[in-house]
Write a protein that holds these residues in place. Structure first.
Motif, PDB file in Angstrom:
ATOM      1  N   GLN B 419       0.842  -1.192   0.000  1.00  0.00           N
ATOM      2  CA  GLN B 419       0.000   0.000   0.000  1.00  0.00           C
ATOM      3  C   GLN B 419       0.879   1.244   0.000  1.00  0.00           C
ATOM      4  O   GLN B 419       2.106   1.138  -0.013  1.00  0.00           O
ATOM      5  CB  GLN B 419      -0.939  -0.042   1.217  1.00  0.00           C
ATOM      6  N   TYR B 420       0.254   2.407  -0.001  1.00  0.00           N
ATOM      7  CA  TYR B 420       1.052   3.646  -0.058  1.00  0.00           C
ATOM      8  C   TYR B 420       1.935   3.779   1.185  1.00  0.00           C
ATOM      9  O   TYR B 420       3.071   4.246   1.100  1.00  0.00           O
ATOM     10  CB  TYR B 420       0.136   4.862  -0.189  1.00  0.00           C
ATOM     11  N   TYR B 421       1.401   3.407   2.340  1.00  0.00           N
ATOM     12  CA  TYR B 421       2.179   3.483   3.580  1.00  0.00           C
ATOM     13  C   TYR B 421       2.442   2.074   4.115  1.00  0.00           C
ATOM     14  O   TYR B 421       1.660   1.140   3.896  1.00  0.00           O
ATOM     15  CB  TYR B 421       1.418   4.290   4.646  1.00  0.00           C
ATOM     16  N   ILE B 422       3.528   1.962   4.809  1.00  0.00           N
ATOM     17  CA  ILE B 422       3.874   0.709   5.468  1.00  0.00           C
ATOM     18  C   ILE B 422       4.311   1.065   6.887  1.00  0.00           C
ATOM     19  O   ILE B 422       4.900   2.133   7.095  1.00  0.00           O
ATOM     20  CB  ILE B 422       4.990  -0.032   4.685  1.00  0.00           C
ATOM     21  N   PRO B 423       4.042   0.206   7.857  1.00  0.00           N
ATOM     22  CA  PRO B 423       4.479   0.544   9.213  1.00  0.00           C
ATOM     23  C   PRO B 423       5.978   0.337   9.384  1.00  0.00           C
ATOM     24  O   PRO B 423       6.567  -0.594   8.829  1.00  0.00           O
ATOM     25  CB  PRO B 423       3.691  -0.430  10.094  1.00  0.00           C
ATOM     26  N   GLN B 424       6.580   1.225  10.140  1.00  0.00           N
ATOM     27  CA  GLN B 424       8.016   1.110  10.431  1.00  0.00           C
ATOM     28  C   GLN B 424       8.219   1.309  11.927  1.00  0.00           C
ATOM     29  O   GLN B 424       7.602   2.190  12.537  1.00  0.00           O
ATOM     30  CB  GLN B 424       8.785   2.168   9.633  1.00  0.00           C
ATOM     31  N   GLN B 425       9.133   0.520  12.487  1.00  0.00           N
ATOM     32  CA  GLN B 425       9.386   0.659  13.917  1.00  0.00           C
ATOM     33  C   GLN B 425      10.036   2.006  14.223  1.00  0.00           C
ATOM     34  O   GLN B 425      10.862   2.493  13.453  1.00  0.00           O
ATOM     35  CB  GLN B 425      10.318  -0.452  14.399  1.00  0.00           C
ATOM     36  N   VAL B 426       9.652   2.559  15.344  1.00  0.00           N
ATOM     37  CA  VAL B 426      10.266   3.793  15.805  1.00  0.00           C
ATOM     38  C   VAL B 426      11.477   3.396  16.641  1.00  0.00           C
ATOM     39  O   VAL B 426      11.343   2.799  17.714  1.00  0.00           O
ATOM     40  CB  VAL B 426       9.278   4.616  16.666  1.00  0.00           C
TER      41      VAL B 426
END
Lengths: 388, 456
Positions: B419-426
């Motif tokens: 998708q346009y965004y993907i989750p990334q760890q902070v």
């Protein structure tokens, strides 16, 4: 009374018959070639196949099938379903889907494509080994609006033993004898029109096939792409970026870098994204071992082994651990830990919930980067279920 | 026109001159132009023209008549009609009988030739035509060419002929008025979707000429409107039947449709069944003002980025619903097509259908409705991703639009990771943030970015 009973019986029969046909799904049939009937002996509609795929994937997204085949791809007596799929809702059949049955469950692999309206030229055993290859039309240049042409090439996927992998570089002689001559004719025909756009399109496609026919390292088309990079037409400069990224030589990448700084923000945007895609496509392929079945309901962690018994040996271990990603597309930050498994190779544990894997997924992807900026990619077959 | 057999070249030339005079007298409406024409004919007669179209062995000195031909042609500058049709039956000044078919082939049977010449006609704009008459008969005749201009009423055409091997002169065609013909609309006319917010045509009037004394004759009309893209996609064909009486008129308008219309009319006149020469017209598109398109798209959407749909339209079609191209051999504003022969059409590049092709209001509504569906899909995907990533926030409405743009475009994916965004760890912590998924779906992200760059 008897008449009433007769009419009720007829009505019930009709109702149950229609209910039965509505509920008919490929899941209700055997996928074995030797059985009769089997899933391939039934006349299916595209809507039924769409519904079937939607069910086995429990997808949030509507998937619409145009063309489909039930075919024994591997010559082993088991049927697979191959279908073209549109996710956009606008009949962009830009995905080829392969569905395999494993026990009572199904696994699903997708191949990125462009405008595959018919599967008639997609499935073929081009090396006569008894297993079908997938000849998938693949975009070479980006979509720049409907009326503007999009260059494409034929990517060849072959069976790795567990999944279909892009394996075009192994079929140089096929490109040379079957694809290049056809594209040469198309180029000659385009040149006869004197239409610069038609000529550019035919040339770009011909050069790509020529590079594949010549083998790894070929730089055919560089000069033309460098000329296109100076065109006053921004769309031509975007095409140039596509070709230069695909060639990937130092000279090509140098010109590509200038396009990433193009005064037209759209050219710069596309040049950047094209380079990112190309980089992923050029990752070194490695083998990975992934559990055959992943139950989302019960398996919290997934162990993936990247065997050391690979010709690259120790170099595989020299990856930046923080770069390791794993999941449905391979970019998912699901890493929990990685350990040196000695002779086994690298053993990494990934958190299932963060992998993006969904029911029906048949492939999981491991990616890692080396400190020198090169990358590794490994695809493994899985069967993802959700059984509490 | 009565055929005359010529026994001598001198007699031929005199008869030709007389015919020309009569013809010019018939077609010269105003004083000045017809007098000029007569004077030029006199010049021709005085030059003893002893040649005719297709005639073999014309005297070699006839080539000098080309100068007189030029003199002749100038006065024939009667008011050129805007559009005449060469299709139909004609006679010509030397007694020839001409038939020109709708496909611009035909034949001419000249009285001094034992068989007919085959004709190939080329239109020269709307005011004239060229004729290539080929000959495969005996030595009594030869091939020839003609270059003709229509008269003011389309009932005549005149110009020059040049014979193969020598010989040239002037010629005049006179249309043979059929007993029964379609008067309106005229052949090769077009009516464009300029009304009803660019979805309807003005009135198209259908009228036949049943001849004098036949005012109560019932005329049965059949029209067939057909359309398909340059690649043969989205083929539609609509047939309609209606009736007029005598020389009466019936008016029609066309909405949300277009293409090539073939018009047939039939009637029973004096006990005899007649069919008029069919007429072909074109229902075509038109240029829609950018401001009109923008107003429509903004009104339809009403989302967080009000003009977002203008970006899609501009990216997909460069803000055009119709574009000039040639279909059915007719250059006009036809529905804008995708490059592959029209799998998608119009402003929002929707899958081809009659209404999505011809009705820009339907096309834009379909595109915006689809995008609204994609917003809902984006939310479902977002929620599923959030459920799998602790602490991940909800997307803003603008960010959700970006997700929907990917789902609308050619890189749409059902995968959570594409998708346009993907989750990334902070950092190394357990919380997550959204990042642009340039790696997982570079093409989709580029498309969405491109749409935003194209917003008006």
């Amino acid at each position: 009374m008897k008449t009433l009973f007769l009419w009720v019986s007829i009505a019930l029969t009709l109702l149950l018959s229609s209910w039965g046909s509505l509920a008919q799904t490929p899941a209700n049939y055997t996928w074995s070639v030797s059985s009769n009937p089997n899933v391939s002996t039934v006349k299916w509609s595209a809507n039924q196949i769409s519904d079937f795929i939607h069910t086995i994937t429990a997808s949030d997204v509507q998937i619409r099938v145009g063309d489909f085949r039930f075919i024994d791809l591997l010559g082993n007596g088991s049927l697979e379903l191959v279908a073209n799929a549109d996710i956009s809702g606008r009949a962009f059949f830009n995905t080829v889907v392969i569905v395999r049955q494993k026990g009572s469950a199904f696994s699903f692999q997708k191949l990125h494509a462009i405008n595959v309206e018919s599967l008639s030229d997609v499935i073929a055993d081009i090396n006569n080994d008894g297993r079908q290859e997938m000849l998938v039309p693949t975009p070479l240049t980006p979509y720049l609006g409907g009326p503007f042409p999009q260059a494409k090439w034929t990517a060849i996927y072959s069976w790795s033993g567990s999944v279909y992998l892009e394996d075009s570089s192994s079929f140089a002689s096929y490109y040379a004898s079957n694809i290049v001559p056809t594209l040469q004719q198309a180029l000659d025909k385009a040149k006869a029109t004197s239409d610069p756009l038609l000529i550019a399109l035919a040339q770009v496609e011909f050069d790509k096939a020529s590079r594949l026919a010549a083998g790894v390292g070929s730089t055919a088309g560089t000069a033309m792409a460098q000329t296109m990079a100076t065109s006053s037409d921004p769309k031509m400069r975007i095409w140039a970026a596509s070709v230069l990224a695909d060639i990937g030589s130092p000279a090509a990448l140098a010109t590509l870098s200038t396009l990433k700084q193009d005064v037209d923000p759209e050219v710069a945007n596309y040049a950047d994204s094209i380079q990112r895609s190309a980089k992923q496509d050029q990752c070194e392929k490695v083998e990975v071992k992934i559990p055959e079945t992943i139950n989302l309901a019960s398996r919290k962690l997934i162990g993936v082994t990247v065997p050391i018994a690979d010709r690259r040996g120790a170099e595989i271990k020299a990856v930046a651990v923080k770069s390791i990603t794993f999941g449905e597309a391979g970019f998912e930050q699901s890493l929990v830990s990685c350990d040196d498994g000695g002779q086994q190779g690298i053993i990494c544990m990934f958190r299932t919930a963060n992998t993006g894997l969904q029911v029906g997924d048949g492939v999981a992807v491991f990616r890692a980067a080396r400190p020198d900026g090169t990358c590794l990619v490994g695809l493994g077959a899985v069967q993802v279920v959700n059984i509490p | 026109m009565k055929q005359t057999h010529f026994t001598s070249r001198a007699g031929l030339s005199i008869a030709v001159g007389a015919v020309l005079l009569m013809t010019l007298h018939a077609c010269g409406g105003g004083g000045t132009s017809s007098n000029d024409a007569r004077e030029s004919v006199a010049a021709v007669i005085s030059g003893v023209q002893t040649c005719a179209p297709g005639m073999s062995n014309c005297p070699p000195d006839q080539s000098v008549k080309i100068n007189q031909i030029s003199q002749f042609e100038k006065p024939m500058a009667l008011t050129s009609p805007t559009s005449c049709s060469v299709v139909g039956s004609w006679t010509e000044a030397f007694g020839g009988q001409i038939t020109v078919n709708p496909n611009l082939t035909g034949s001419i049977k000249l009285p001094y030739c034992n068989s007919a010449h085959s004709l190939a006609v080329t239109l020269n704009g709307t005011a004239g035509f060229s004729v290539q008459a080929s000959w495969s008969g005996g030595s009594e005749c030869v091939a020839f060419t003609e270059n003709m201009s229509f008269g003011s009423t389309c009932a005549t055409a005149s110009g020059s002929y040049i014979n193969q091997g020598g010989g040239s002169g002037i010629d005049t065609w006179t249309r043979i008025k059929p007993d029964f013909s379609i008067v309106s609309p005229g052949d090769q006319e077009q009516s464009s979707l300029t009304e009803g917010n660019f979805t309807s045509t003005p009135v198209v009037s259908y009228r036949a000429d049943t001849g004098s004394g036949n005012q109560n004759v019932s005329v049965l009309w059949q029209t067939t409107l057909e359309y398909k893209t340059s690649g043969g996609r989205g083929a539609t064909s609509t047939t309609a039947s209606f009736q007029t009486i005598g020389n009466g008129t019936t008016d029609r308008t066309y909405s949300s449709s277009g293409g090539r219309q073939t018009i047939k009319a039939s009637a029973t006149i004096n006990g005899s069944s007649k069919s008029a020469e069919p007429v072909t017209i074109y229902i075509t598109g038109t240029s829609i003002p950018n401001s009109t398109i923008t107003d429509r798209l903004v009104t339809l959407y009403g989302g967080t980025t009000p003009n977002l749909m203008t970006g899609i339209a501009d990216r997909e079609s460069s803000y055009r619903h119709f574009s000039t191209r040639t279909l059915y051999g007719f250059s006009a504003m036809w529905p804008l097509e995708a490059y592959d022969g029209g799998s998608h059409v119009g402003l929002m590049m929707m899958p081809v259908s009659q209404t999505s092709a011809w009705d820009w209001l339907v096309n834009t509504q379909s595109g915006v409705s689809l995008f609204s569906d994609k917003l809902a899909t984006a939310l479902r995907l977002e929620n599923r991703i959030i459920a799998q990533h602790s602490g991940l926030r909800a997307l803003t409405s603008t960010e959700r639009e970006n997700m929907a743009l990917v789902l609308y475009g050619p890189h749409a994916s059902a995968s959570l990771s594409e998708q346009y965004y993907i989750p990334q760890q902070v950092g190394n912590g357990p919380t997550w943030q959204w990042v642009v998924n340039s790696a997982g779906n570079a093409g989709g992200v580029a498309y969405a970015t491109s749409v935003r760059l194209h917003v008006h």
